[in-house]
Write an enzyme that holds these catalytic residues in place. Structure first.
Site, mmCIF file in Angstrom:
data_model
loop_
_atom_site.group_PDB
_atom_site.id
_atom_site.type_symbol
_atom_site.label_atom_id
_atom_site.label_comp_id
_atom_site.label_asym_id
_atom_site.label_seq_id
_atom_site.Cartn_x
_atom_site.Cartn_y
_atom_site.Cartn_z
ATOM 1 N N THR A 173 -9.175 144.442 33.545
ATOM 2 C CA THR A 173 -10.539 144.753 33.111
ATOM 3 C C THR A 173 -10.497 145.256 31.680
ATOM 4 O OG1 THR A 173 -12.456 146.189 33.421
ATOM 5 C CG2 THR A 173 -10.363 147.046 34.223
ATOM 6 N N GLU A 316 -12.237 147.961 39.439
ATOM 7 C CA GLU A 316 -11.407 149.033 40.013
ATOM 8 C C GLU A 316 -11.776 149.366 41.456
ATOM 9 O OE1 GLU A 316 -12.777 148.989 37.018
ATOM 10 O OE2 GLU A 316 -11.605 150.109 35.535
ATOM 11 N N LYS A 426 -21.736 146.006 27.681
ATOM 12 C CA LYS A 426 -21.601 144.856 28.585
ATOM 13 C C LYS A 426 -22.653 143.808 28.247
ATOM 14 C CE LYS A 426 -19.790 144.204 33.086
ATOM 15 N NZ LYS A 426 -19.798 144.521 34.503
ATOM 16 N N TRP A 431 -17.269 142.449 28.708
ATOM 17 C CA TRP A 431 -17.168 143.707 27.967
ATOM 18 C C TRP A 431 -16.885 143.509 26.476
ATOM 19 C CZ3 TRP A 431 -19.018 147.770 30.248
ATOM 20 C CH2 TRP A 431 -18.904 147.941 31.619
#
Ligand code: AMP
Length: 528
Positions: A173, A316, A426, A431
């Site tokens: 991520t 996550e 975002k 991102w």
């Protein structure tokens, strides 16, 4: 004393065994990038995954090693998920939208051994090959290469056995500061997540469901749908292209009942539907997450009789955190009140715990009073303990993961996101690091200080703007700054606007106060 029940490890290969055995004839359709279509079944996916397991063994892949994919949504990608875990390997889904530095970093950091990729990404693969130091085998999904590779095997083999705490999947991520970080899922966490995802109030999946997941398989495991969908025995309709014309045509032809995507995806569908006069009469469940769903989107879908599952989650958290499960008094609410509820991020399933703590004093747990906002923390069996290759650290071991989101918790458990503490923006579900934009901007000789913030954008949800203080006496234009940034960041990272100010607000510790800056630019309007 131990209990006296059977050993049945929570390993994800059980999911595909179940799908093939109990839902073996349920179809998996793929619309390919070249416009052709193929149909297989859950039984076919399992047969091919077994062959791929043999083919990986033949390449010398050992349990625990990483097998990467660089691919859109399609049946061969689905085969690879189960083939990779079948050999005891760790499936690493690489996001092709990352830019070269990040792609180089993550494949090397993951120590990927094999890469399976779409022909559409051939130029990317050719460019990156010299920089990827660990990948020994490259296999293209197209031009018959994948079929030929697994077609050399007979499928007469067993899945690798092992511990249910073994890793099975790795996703990076970039929703944090610094280099992208790896989230290493385990068989057990993925199984528990899959079992949860097929509870009726979560995604409303069962054997009758026909799901077209627009959320890519490289984004937070496509929200776990390739696992949950197999557990429920749904029909998948995959599209390797994200063109709203194709998506709407597939949805109507295949009588799609369920779909999932970030708000930007839904918006582009609406635009096409309005322009072409198309409706989606069979759709009844729209899963929206990744960014906040705007009111008009929820309203429009609800008026069309579609249940909106507005979900919050993170890479996550595997990623289910909260979903739009209905509250007890749902049927007593007016339409507008129901939309109000759906505007918030919903409630947790059993297995996820949330709490908010004081932003300045994390030891202080805040009340769930529907008013007090604080730093959102989460824990549960499918929530990250630590990032891949990060040192064990006592503070993380206490199991509350800091999400970087700011939220209010309501007395009935409903989560309402209000802000973000992490310094990332975002845009269309991807991102952008404000810190990297700022560093790049501050390397310009005329810039004294720069801060990037996200501004609401009707199409992309957020777009970055850059707020700049110039050095005394220096002169520079917005375009000059953008040209300077373009050297070090991807084009889609470039700020939509550069605003010059006399001063940027700072907090007590001397750091830029993004909260104050966002407040200052609250009514700022970007061009579409
Ligand atoms: P990712 O790991 O890329 O899935 O990003 C997770 C982050 O996306 C969360 O920490 C939130 O900041 C944001 N996010 C996810 N779902 C929502 C939602 N429904 N509303 C607002 N933000 C969301």
């Amino acid at each position: 004393m131990l209990g006296a029940m059977q050993n049945w490890d929570l390993r994800v290969t059980h999911i595909i065994d179940h799908a093939a055995r109990e839902h073996g004839t349920r179809e998996i359709l793929t619309h390919w990038a070249d416009g052709s279509e193929t149909v297989t079944t859950w039984a076919g996916i399992r047969d091919d995954a077994l062959k791929m397991t043999q083919a990986l063994r033949r390449l010398g892949v050992k349990p625990g090693e990483r097998i990467a994919t660089l691919a859109m949504n399609h049946s061969r990608h689905l085969v690879s998920w189960y083939g990779a875990v079948g050999v005891g390997g760790v499936l690493h889904t690489v996001n092709p939208r990352l830019f070269d530095d990040q792609l180089e970093y993550i494949a090397n950091h993951a120590e990927d051994q094999v890469l399976l990729y779409d022909a559409a990404f051939q130029p990317l693969v050719d460019r990156m090959k010299p920089k990827w130091t660990t990948i020994k085998h490259y296999i293209c999904y197209d031009n018959g290469e994948f079929e030929q590779w697994i077609g050399a095997e007979d499928g007469d083999t067993q899945w690798a056995q092992g511990d249910e705490r073994d890793p099975c999947m790795l996703c990076y991520t970039s929703g944090t500061t610094g280099n992208p970080k790896g989230v290493l899922y385990e068989h057990r966490s993925t199984m528990l997540h899959a079992i949860t995802s097929v509870q009726p109030p979560i995604f409303d999946l069962d054997a009758r469901s026909v799901m077209l997941p627009v959320v890519p398989m490289f984004h937070a495991a496509s929200w776990g749908l390739p696992w949950g969908g197999a557990a429920a025995g749904i029909k998948f309709v995959f599209s390797a292209v994200n063109d709203p014309v194709v998506l709407c045509e597939l949805m109507n032809r295949e009588k799609v009942t369920h779909s999932a995507g970030v708000p930007t995806v839904w918006l582009s569908m609406f635009q096409h539907m309005d322009a072409a006069g198309v409706t989606l009469p069979t759709l009844r469940q729209a899963i929206i997450g990744g960014s906040a769903a705007p009111r008009f989107m929820i309203e429009r879908l609800m008026r069309a009789g579609v249940n909106v599952a507005h979900a919050w989650g993170m890479t996550e958290t595997s990623p289910i955190g909260t979903t739009g499960a209905k509250c007890w008094n749902w049927d007593l609410l007016s339409f507008d009140e129901q939309v109000d509820v759906k505007m918030m991020q919903g409630r947790v399933p059993f297995g996820v715990e949330l709490r908010c703590v004081d932003l300045d004093d994390p030891a202080k747990v805040l009340p769930r009073d529907g008013q007090t906002s604080g730093a959102l923390q989460v824990r549960g069996p499918w929530v990250i303990k630590r990032y891949f290759k990060a040192e064990a650290d006592a503070t993380v071991e206490d199991q509350w993961f800091d999400t970087g989101d700011v939220a209010i918790l309501h007395p009935d458990g409903t989560l309402q996101l209000t802000d973000r503490t992490k310094d990332v923006i975002k845009s269309g579900g991807e991102w952008i690091s404000s810190v990297e934009l700022e560093n790049a901007a501050m390397s310009h000789p005329a810039v004294a200080e720069a801060a990037a913030i996200g501004i609401y954008h009707p199409r992309w949800d957020e777009r970055p703007i850059l707020v700049v203080v110039t050095k005394t006496g220096a002169e520079v234009s917005a375009d000059e700054i953008k040209t300077h940034l373009a050297v070090s960041v991807a084009k889609w990272w470039l700020p939509d606007a550069v605003e010059f100010v006399a001063e940027i607000p700072h907090g007590g510790t001397g750091k830029v106060s993004k909260k104050d800056l966002r407040e200052q630019f609250r009514d700022y309007k970007l061009a579409d």
